[in-house]
Design a protein around this motif. Structure first.
Motif, PDB file in Angstrom:
ATOM      1  N   UNK A 246      13.497  -3.370  14.024  1.00 29.82           N
ATOM      2  CA  UNK A 246      14.291  -2.931  12.879  1.00 29.82           C
ATOM      3  C   UNK A 246      13.402  -2.563  11.691  1.00 29.82           C
ATOM      4  N   UNK A 247      12.438  -3.405  11.392  1.00 29.85           N
ATOM      5  CA  UNK A 247      11.557  -3.152  10.252  1.00 29.85           C
ATOM      6  C   UNK A 247      10.683  -1.929  10.523  1.00 29.85           C
ATOM      7  N   UNK A 248      10.166  -1.820  11.730  1.00 25.91           N
ATOM      8  CA  UNK A 248       9.349  -0.649  12.071  1.00 25.91           C
ATOM      9  C   UNK A 248      10.173   0.637  11.943  1.00 25.91           C
ATOM     10  N   UNK A 249      11.391   0.624  12.463  1.00 26.58           N
ATOM     11  CA  UNK A 249      12.261   1.803  12.378  1.00 26.58           C
ATOM     12  C   UNK A 249      12.584   2.126  10.921  1.00 26.58           C
TER      13      UNK A 249
ATOM     14  N   UNK B   5      11.519   5.494   9.059  1.00 31.02           N
ATOM     15  CA  UNK B   5      12.555   6.321   8.431  1.00 31.02           C
ATOM     16  C   UNK B   5      12.193   6.608   6.974  1.00 31.02           C
ATOM     17  N   UNK B   6      11.648   5.606   6.285  1.00 32.86           N
ATOM     18  CA  UNK B   6      11.232   5.802   4.893  1.00 32.86           C
ATOM     19  C   UNK B   6      10.097   6.825   4.803  1.00 32.86           C
ATOM     20  N   UNK B   7       9.134   6.740   5.713  1.00 32.83           N
ATOM     21  CA  UNK B   7       8.032   7.700   5.723  1.00 32.83           C
ATOM     22  C   UNK B   7       8.584   9.089   6.025  1.00 32.83           C
TER      23      UNK B   7
ATOM     24  N   UNK C 183       5.655  13.235  -4.234  1.00 30.17           N
ATOM     25  CA  UNK C 183       4.195  13.084  -4.160  1.00 30.17           C
ATOM     26  C   UNK C 183       3.820  11.861  -3.322  1.00 30.17           C
ATOM     27  N   UNK C 184       2.624  11.917  -2.748  1.00 29.06           N
ATOM     28  CA  UNK C 184       2.140  10.804  -1.946  1.00 29.06           C
ATOM     29  C   UNK C 184       2.233  11.112  -0.464  1.00 29.06           C
ATOM     30  N   UNK C 185       1.629  10.241   0.321  1.00 32.38           N
ATOM     31  CA  UNK C 185       1.613  10.433   1.760  1.00 32.38           C
ATOM     32  C   UNK C 185       2.166   9.188   2.446  1.00 32.38           C
ATOM     33  N   UNK C 186       2.059   9.137   3.766  1.00 34.07           N
ATOM     34  CA  UNK C 186       2.589   8.015   4.537  1.00 34.07           C
ATOM     35  C   UNK C 186       1.936   6.695   4.114  1.00 34.07           C
ATOM     36  N   UNK C 187       0.658   6.726   3.829  1.00 35.01           N
ATOM     37  CA  UNK C 187      -0.034   5.500   3.405  1.00 35.01           C
ATOM     38  C   UNK C 187       0.527   5.005   2.078  1.00 35.01           C
TER      39      UNK C 187
ATOM     40  N   UNK D 122       3.571   1.071  -0.914  1.00 36.72           N
ATOM     41  CA  UNK D 122       4.696   0.761  -1.802  1.00 36.72           C
ATOM     42  C   UNK D 122       5.656  -0.212  -1.135  1.00 36.72           C
ATOM     43  N   UNK D 123       5.894  -0.031   0.148  1.00 33.56           N
ATOM     44  CA  UNK D 123       6.751  -0.948   0.912  1.00 33.56           C
ATOM     45  C   UNK D 123       6.226  -2.384   0.781  1.00 33.56           C
ATOM     46  N   UNK D 124       4.940  -2.555   1.023  1.00 35.71           N
ATOM     47  CA  UNK D 124       4.347  -3.899   0.953  1.00 35.71           C
ATOM     48  C   UNK D 124       4.364  -4.446  -0.481  1.00 35.71           C
ATOM     49  N   UNK D 125       4.019  -3.613  -1.430  1.00 37.99           N
ATOM     50  CA  UNK D 125       3.970  -4.028  -2.833  1.00 37.99           C
ATOM     51  C   UNK D 125       5.353  -4.415  -3.347  1.00 37.99           C
ATOM     52  N   UNK D 126       6.320  -3.557  -3.110  1.00 37.02           N
ATOM     53  CA  UNK D 126       7.656  -3.799  -3.657  1.00 37.02           C
ATOM     54  C   UNK D 126       8.350  -4.954  -2.960  1.00 37.02           C
ATOM     55  N   UNK D 127       8.053  -5.167  -1.684  1.00 32.67           N
ATOM     56  CA  UNK D 127       8.646  -6.319  -1.011  1.00 32.67           C
ATOM     57  C   UNK D 127       8.221  -7.623  -1.684  1.00 32.67           C
TER      58      UNK D 127
END
Length: 196
Positions: A127-130, A134-136, A145-149, A154-159
């Motif tokens: 679920x988290x991988x999907x 999906x977010x990427x 702006x920005x890329x997949x990285x 941002x995912x890790x930071x905001x979590x």
């Protein structure tokens, strides 16, 4: 054959989320879920094969409830494609997740429980991988702006920012959290030109 009511199933799963958030995974029993959902004792055992089934469905329901509504998605798609818009989207995301406090706390409990339950870990990992993919994908299609990285960072930071806000809300003020979200977006996309 027992006929099951989808509305009652949803109420039971939502009840499980509330129990997980309040009492942790050890407090999640069919009896506690029945009481939280306001249904007769024994109802949850008619809807879920076992506790693992209930845990898995609670995790799926949290993600379902965290999805933005159609108006939010439409507003996002109609926005400009610059860092300011990106930061506003991320602040909205943090707010939406924080507003579903019990859901996110339940998800943290499920993640801890997944360290002991391989099947739950498998389901949550998928679920988290999907969700992250999906977010990427959405980000790449959006022209922000920005890329997949940057999306992954941002995912890790905001979590963790959300964990801090929900568990120790007095560490950072609301304005500090908003400033940090904006700074994260700006710094993670600073070497790339704005698409807007």
């Amino acid at each position: 054959m027992v006929r099951r009511n989808d509305g009652r199933r949803a109420a039971l799963v939502d009840g499980a989320i509330e129990v997980l958030a309040r009492e942790g995974a050890r407090g999640l029993t069919f009896r506690a879920v029945d009481a939280e959902a306001g249904v007769p004792a024994g109802t949850a055992s008619n809807y879920f094969a076992n506790r693992d089934d209930l845990l898995t469905q609670a995790g799926a329901r949290v993600y379902e409830r965290l999805q933005p509504d159609e108006a939010t998605v439409a507003r996002q798609r109609a926005s400009t494609r610059d860092r300011e818009t990106y930061a506003a989207l991320m602040r909205e995301l943090v707010g939406r997740i924080s507003d579903f406090r019990t859901g996110y706390l339940a998800l943290l409990e499920l993640r801890l429980e997944a360290t002991r339950r391989p099947q739950l870990r498998k389901v949550l990992t998928e679920q988290v991988r999907a969700d992250l993919q999906a977010n990427v994908g959405y980000h790449e299609e959006s022209g922000l702006p920005g890329d997949a990285t940057a999306v992954q960072l941002l995912y890790l930071t905001l979590n963790w920012l959300i964990v801090e806000q929900l568990t120790l809300p007095d560490v950072l003020s609301e304005s500090e959290r908003e400033r940090l979200v904006t700074a994260a977006v700006e710094r993670l996309t600073t070497s790339l030109p704005d698409a807007g």
